[in-house]
Design a protein around this motif. Sequence first.
Motif, PDB file in Angstrom:
ATOM      1  N   LEU A 120      30.309  38.871  38.868  1.00 15.69           N
ATOM      2  CA  LEU A 120      31.076  39.236  40.051  1.00 15.69           C
ATOM      3  C   LEU A 120      30.166  39.445  41.261  1.00 15.69           C
ATOM      4  N   TRP A 172      43.538  34.075  41.531  1.00 15.14           N
ATOM      5  CA  TRP A 172      43.595  35.525  41.334  1.00 15.14           C
ATOM      6  C   TRP A 172      44.171  35.864  39.974  1.00 15.14           C
ATOM      7  N   PHE A 183      41.483  35.526  37.507  1.00 10.63           N
ATOM      8  CA  PHE A 183      40.554  36.647  37.584  1.00 10.63           C
ATOM      9  C   PHE A 183      41.153  37.886  36.923  1.00 10.63           C
ATOM     10  N   ILE A 226      38.624  30.381  35.305  1.00 12.32           N
ATOM     11  CA  ILE A 226      37.791  31.588  35.380  1.00 12.32           C
ATOM     12  C   ILE A 226      36.782  31.449  36.520  1.00 12.32           C
ATOM     13  N   GLY A 268      38.588  31.842  39.691  1.00 13.43           N
ATOM     14  CA  GLY A 268      38.963  33.250  39.853  1.00 13.43           C
ATOM     15  C   GLY A 268      37.800  34.108  40.302  1.00 13.43           C
ATOM     16  N   LEU A 269      36.642  33.885  39.706  1.00 12.79           N
ATOM     17  CA  LEU A 269      35.451  34.629  40.126  1.00 12.79           C
ATOM     18  C   LEU A 269      35.086  34.304  41.574  1.00 12.79           C
ATOM     19  N   ALA A 322      37.607  36.145  43.795  1.00  7.67           N
ATOM     20  CA  ALA A 322      37.299  37.572  43.843  1.00  7.67           C
ATOM     21  C   ALA A 322      36.018  37.813  44.633  1.00  7.67           C
TER      22      ALA A 322
END
Length: 146
Positions: free
Chosen positions: A51, A96, A99, A127, A130-131, A134
Amino acid sequence: MKYPPRLGHLATRPVVVNRLVPTYAKAHQIDEQEAAQRLERAIAGRLWEDLLAATWEAMQSRVKRLDEQKLLEKVFNTLEDRPLRYGRVVEPNAAWSAFMMLLDLEIGTAGDAARKVMESEQGRKMISAGLAEAGMFLAIELTKGK
């Protein structure tokens, strides 16, 4: 390490958790305290490094005119007055959702079917998206100050 160590000293776990709480709470229809507890557990492990790396990558792509030192100074200035304030609520999209699923997998609240989907090639792509999503959210949250 894919990000400067100072980023982890500025954007601590409590800072990151509080930025994500409103979106996570809304997505799961839970209160903010429960959301914070789940998020703390989710980023306690390996996801934390991923992250922060995604956040740093997004910061660099978003604010190209600043070098590493100035970019970290911008994060410091943003967090100086209210480091633990909550972030804004993000409207859900596919990235999202991926994530959120990744967070749920980390804390064990997602089922085996979800785990199998996320282990597929398409799941790994989601994934990654999503990362990145984020990371961009956190990059904006951490650099929008002074």
